[in-house]
Write a protein that holds these residues in place. Sequence first.
Motif, PDB file in Angstrom:
ATOM      1  N   LEU A  96       0.860  -1.189   0.000  1.00  0.00           N
ATOM      2  CA  LEU A  96       0.000   0.000   0.000  1.00  0.00           C
ATOM      3  C   LEU A  96       0.892   1.234   0.000  1.00  0.00           C
ATOM      4  CD1 LEU A  96      -2.853   1.189   0.207  1.00  0.00           C
ATOM      5  CD2 LEU A  96      -2.625   1.089   2.688  1.00  0.00           C
ATOM      6  N   MET A  97       0.976   1.913  -1.149  1.00  0.00           N
ATOM      7  CA  MET A  97       1.892   3.035  -1.293  1.00  0.00           C
ATOM      8  C   MET A  97       1.247   4.066  -2.222  1.00  0.00           C
ATOM      9  SD  MET A  97       4.870   3.659   0.011  1.00  0.00           S
ATOM     10  CE  MET A  97       5.505   2.022   0.302  1.00  0.00           C
ATOM     11  N   PRO A  98       0.247   4.801  -1.735  1.00  0.00           N
ATOM     12  CA  PRO A  98      -0.509   5.695  -2.619  1.00  0.00           C
ATOM     13  C   PRO A  98       0.308   6.897  -3.084  1.00  0.00           C
ATOM     14  CG  PRO A  98      -1.153   6.024  -0.340  1.00  0.00           C
ATOM     15  CD  PRO A  98      -0.230   4.856  -0.351  1.00  0.00           C
ATOM     16  N   VAL A  99       0.100   7.276  -4.348  1.00  0.00           N
ATOM     17  CA  VAL A  99       0.699   8.483  -4.895  1.00  0.00           C
ATOM     18  C   VAL A  99      -0.381   9.236  -5.660  1.00  0.00           C
ATOM     19  CG1 VAL A  99       3.029   7.540  -5.084  1.00  0.00           C
ATOM     20  CG2 VAL A  99       1.449   7.284  -6.988  1.00  0.00           C
ATOM     21  N   LEU A 100      -0.254  10.544  -5.710  1.00  0.00           N
ATOM     22  CA  LEU A 100      -1.174  11.370  -6.474  1.00  0.00           C
ATOM     23  C   LEU A 100      -0.569  11.680  -7.833  1.00  0.00           C
ATOM     24  CD1 LEU A 100      -2.370  13.911  -3.776  1.00  0.00           C
ATOM     25  CD2 LEU A 100      -3.544  11.863  -4.575  1.00  0.00           C
ATOM     26  N   LYS A 101      -1.407  11.984  -8.790  1.00  0.00           N
ATOM     27  CA  LYS A 101      -0.947  12.337 -10.125  1.00  0.00           C
ATOM     28  C   LYS A 101       0.015  13.519 -10.036  1.00  0.00           C
ATOM     29  CE  LYS A 101      -2.603  13.536 -14.739  1.00  0.00           C
ATOM     30  NZ  LYS A 101      -3.802  13.783 -15.589  1.00  0.00           N
ATOM     31  N   GLU A 161       5.981  -1.770 -10.428  1.00  0.00           N
ATOM     32  CA  GLU A 161       4.908  -1.008 -11.058  1.00  0.00           C
ATOM     33  C   GLU A 161       4.141  -0.208 -10.007  1.00  0.00           C
ATOM     34  OE1 GLU A 161       3.721  -4.039 -14.739  1.00  0.00           O
ATOM     35  OE2 GLU A 161       2.397  -3.848 -12.997  1.00  0.00           O
ATOM     36  N   LEU A 162       3.613   0.951 -10.408  1.00  0.00           N
ATOM     37  CA  LEU A 162       2.572   1.649  -9.654  1.00  0.00           C
ATOM     38  C   LEU A 162       1.245   1.221 -10.252  1.00  0.00           C
ATOM     39  CD1 LEU A 162       4.091   5.250  -9.532  1.00  0.00           C
ATOM     40  CD2 LEU A 162       4.064   3.574  -7.673  1.00  0.00           C
ATOM     41  N   SER A 163       0.245   0.931  -9.417  1.00  0.00           N
ATOM     42  CA  SER A 163      -0.996   0.373  -9.961  1.00  0.00           C
ATOM     43  C   SER A 163      -2.174   0.658  -9.047  1.00  0.00           C
ATOM     44  CB  SER A 163      -0.844  -1.145 -10.141  1.00  0.00           C
ATOM     45  OG  SER A 163      -2.034  -1.715 -10.639  1.00  0.00           O
ATOM     46  N   ASN A 164      -3.356   0.626  -9.634  1.00  0.00           N
ATOM     47  CA  ASN A 164      -4.590   0.666  -8.850  1.00  0.00           C
ATOM     48  C   ASN A 164      -5.201  -0.724  -8.708  1.00  0.00           C
ATOM     49  OD1 ASN A 164      -4.911   3.424  -8.107  1.00  0.00           O
ATOM     50  ND2 ASN A 164      -5.350   3.910 -10.249  1.00  0.00           N
ATOM     51  N   GLU A 165      -4.504  -1.722  -9.223  1.00  0.00           N
ATOM     52  CA  GLU A 165      -4.947  -3.112  -9.114  1.00  0.00           C
ATOM     53  C   GLU A 165      -3.871  -3.913  -8.395  1.00  0.00           C
ATOM     54  OE1 GLU A 165      -6.767  -4.433 -12.977  1.00  0.00           O
ATOM     55  OE2 GLU A 165      -6.031  -2.466 -13.612  1.00  0.00           O
ATOM     56  N   ASP A 205      -4.544  -0.587 -15.309  1.00  0.00           N
ATOM     57  CA  ASP A 205      -4.463   0.744 -14.703  1.00  0.00           C
ATOM     58  C   ASP A 205      -3.174   0.839 -13.906  1.00  0.00           C
ATOM     59  OD1 ASP A 205      -4.931   3.240 -13.741  1.00  0.00           O
ATOM     60  OD2 ASP A 205      -6.699   2.726 -12.533  1.00  0.00           O
ATOM     61  N   LYS A 206      -2.061   1.030 -14.610  1.00  0.00           N
ATOM     62  CA  LYS A 206      -0.764   0.943 -13.948  1.00  0.00           C
ATOM     63  C   LYS A 206       0.266   1.774 -14.688  1.00  0.00           C
ATOM     64  CE  LYS A 206       0.692  -3.143 -16.582  1.00  0.00           C
ATOM     65  NZ  LYS A 206       1.067  -4.560 -16.515  1.00  0.00           N
ATOM     66  N   ASN A 220      -0.566   9.165 -13.070  1.00  0.00           N
ATOM     67  CA  ASN A 220      -1.945   9.058 -12.597  1.00  0.00           C
ATOM     68  C   ASN A 220      -1.890   8.908 -11.084  1.00  0.00           C
ATOM     69  OD1 ASN A 220      -4.701   8.857 -12.548  1.00  0.00           O
ATOM     70  ND2 ASN A 220      -4.828   7.071 -13.873  1.00  0.00           N
ATOM     71  N   SER A 221      -3.010   8.881 -10.432  1.00  0.00           N
ATOM     72  CA  SER A 221      -3.040   8.600  -8.997  1.00  0.00           C
ATOM     73  C   SER A 221      -3.153   7.096  -8.805  1.00  0.00           C
ATOM     74  CB  SER A 221      -4.213   9.322  -8.328  1.00  0.00           C
ATOM     75  OG  SER A 221      -4.037  10.718  -8.390  1.00  0.00           O
ATOM     76  N   TYR A 222      -2.268   6.528  -7.996  1.00  0.00           N
ATOM     77  CA  TYR A 222      -2.234   5.077  -7.794  1.00  0.00           C
ATOM     78  C   TYR A 222      -2.282   4.743  -6.308  1.00  0.00           C
ATOM     79  CZ  TYR A 222      -0.654   5.014 -12.657  1.00  0.00           C
ATOM     80  OH  TYR A 222      -0.556   5.195 -14.002  1.00  0.00           O
ATOM     81  N   SER A 223      -2.766   3.532  -6.013  1.00  0.00           N
ATOM     82  CA  SER A 223      -2.889   3.098  -4.622  1.00  0.00           C
ATOM     83  C   SER A 223      -1.764   2.158  -4.195  1.00  0.00           C
ATOM     84  CB  SER A 223      -4.232   2.396  -4.404  1.00  0.00           C
ATOM     85  OG  SER A 223      -5.307   3.277  -4.605  1.00  0.00           O
ATOM     86  N   TYR A 224      -1.218   1.379  -5.128  1.00  0.00           N
ATOM     87  CA  TYR A 224      -0.313   0.299  -4.731  1.00  0.00           C
ATOM     88  C   TYR A 224       1.019   0.365  -5.476  1.00  0.00           C
ATOM     89  CZ  TYR A 224      -4.823  -1.513  -3.212  1.00  0.00           C
ATOM     90  OH  TYR A 224      -6.054  -1.645  -2.636  1.00  0.00           O
TER      91      TYR A 224
END
Length: 684
Positions: free
Chosen positions: A162-167, A187-191, A198-199, A219-223
């Motif tokens: 869990l490593m969120p980043v904003l666009k 990879e940075l990903s939302n999945e 979406d990565k 993009n903004s990513y969660s993982y």
Amino acid sequence: MATQSYEQLISGANKIRQNELPESNTAALVGEQLLQMVNKQQEESRERVKGITEYNVSVHHPTSGTDGTNRYTLETAIVQVPPELRNIGLKVSFINSDGKVETWEFQGGTFTDVGSWIQGGAQRVVSLEQDNKENDVRINTIDGVTKTISISVNKKGTNVVLMPVLKGQKVKITINAPTESRLLGVELSNEKSTSGTDKQRLFWNTLDKEKIIEAEANNSYSYLLIELWTTDILNASFEYQNTQKYALQEEYIVTAQKTEENYSNMRNAISQYSFSEKAQNYPDDFDESTLSSSKGWIGGGHKLSGLNKLVYGVSVYVEFSSEDIHENSEANEVCVFVTDTIPTQGAFLNSLNMVFVQTFNASRKGFHDVRFNSAINTNKDIFLFAYGVQNNLKFSNKKQSDKNPPFTNDFYFVNKPGTLENANISVYDTDWILQPTMVFYTEDILLQKKVLQNTLQISDLKDILGTFGNTNENIIDKPFRFDGNKVKAYQDSFGSFVLRNETFITPLGITLDRNAKGGRTLTTPAGTIKSGTPANENVLEYAMDDLTSDDYHAIIIALGTNDLSGVIRGTILLGDWDSEDTSTLYGALNYAVNRCKTNAPSAKVILVSPINRTNGWNGIAMQIIRNAIRNKALASGFSILDGSTSPFPNVDNDLSKLCWNDGLHPTVGIGSKMYDMWVLGNIL
């Protein structure tokens, strides 16, 4: 009439069955037996209802949902709940349009109002987790704050972190050198799978030495996904990088906290309505020094006199035992509620039917306004309560006025034995008034559309606005090097008077690309028609269509004064922090921030909040606009020039030389020079 037991009912039935003479079974005898049977059924039904704490609408009503299915929205689900189950704390579950189960809990108020419910279950946990992630990232994007996180993984396959980043967020990943060559994917990903779409792939190759990956999130990513082909441990560090260095995390947090607390207390005062009739119902000889406090009593309530009038709100005097409590947002929460359940000795608060509930932070002692969601008629039993959620409220033993008293002689202390869940009521019979209170009535259902007419409704504005004192500072991303550079400016009618050639453009040696339009607003009112020409647009959202290149050294956005009347009337709201609704202040600012960061990421952005004015002034509404602009500037890494620090218009100035008769627009000459010198003095 006491309900009979089963043995008594059976005995009565046998008597009727065994009577031989027809005239023995009289109407009274048979009717009484039937009535007792119905009473018994009702009693058992009520007992069963008491034990029901959750109601699954999709199970009980499988064909009443969307298109005759068992799928519902919250609004369509709660209307299916039987009236006898509509108690505070009831959990309602249903299958939503996506086929997932949602669970919501009733908090009190109008049962069929979706605002009376909070979400529970897995969806609520997911929502809170996402909120926390985004808040954490948002705080750490504030420039000047660098956050580094250590990572260690050894799962063969996909490791999900869990490593969120904003666009637009810049990150740096340092991977330690392996003991031997290995394959690696990052990879940075939302999945949670590297097979997702979406990565953003950062690395996918052989690793044989230390690897440093520097990237900007597209993009903004969660993982953060780390793909390993062995179980050997991989150690790395993940760093949120920042470029500008002026904004402080602590200042943002404190400013945002103060704004939220004060906005909570001020939102009723800026309503577009005022009461057509008011009653000052606290004792004439009220003296705050006479208030008392008790460890056992956290607050209390009264029954409103049966005047058969509509009550639209109250102003309740709140005081804790110390100023320290008022200054602590975790300790100064107050709850005001209205119930139509007659409180009895020892009754628990959670057993009362809540007609209205509102909590607020009492950051100062004094009167606090509470405006009901809708009118409450006093032609029935209505009880008003106020209590401290964490700390006891002081109470008065003064007698209420004999003239048109708002309350009956009964009053009720709220006791808090151990925990709030166990809070119960003590009943007293006297003409004391616990919390000095003003009750606002109206004879008409339609309220007069007037603004802030009675200072009694608003409390003391100076005290409220005084809490903003240390936030009115200009924070500028220095240095600015303007020579030969292009600067973009979005303005309203001020564009005709300020940032002028002789006092701004020529001294700085810049090319100013000005987009100004009289009457332009920061927000986009519903129904706004887009003209298609950015320079002629009445709202910032459409005007920014001309921001298409990253060749500006700075972007100045100086808007908000034309939104003031809407905030006063209540037609322009603050909105949610992450809102995309540009009709709200935060939504419009979010659009502007994203447009600047996406289309002109190299530009230094200066947000200028509205300056003072002597016409159409409203301190609370103006402060809401200024603090919304300030918070977004600080959270986005932009500079903030606070309009409250403007040298004019001011009653101490000779207004005839500084501005027009409207008390706002500067005269070309002295007025425009003062404005431009104010801007230059802060950014240079």
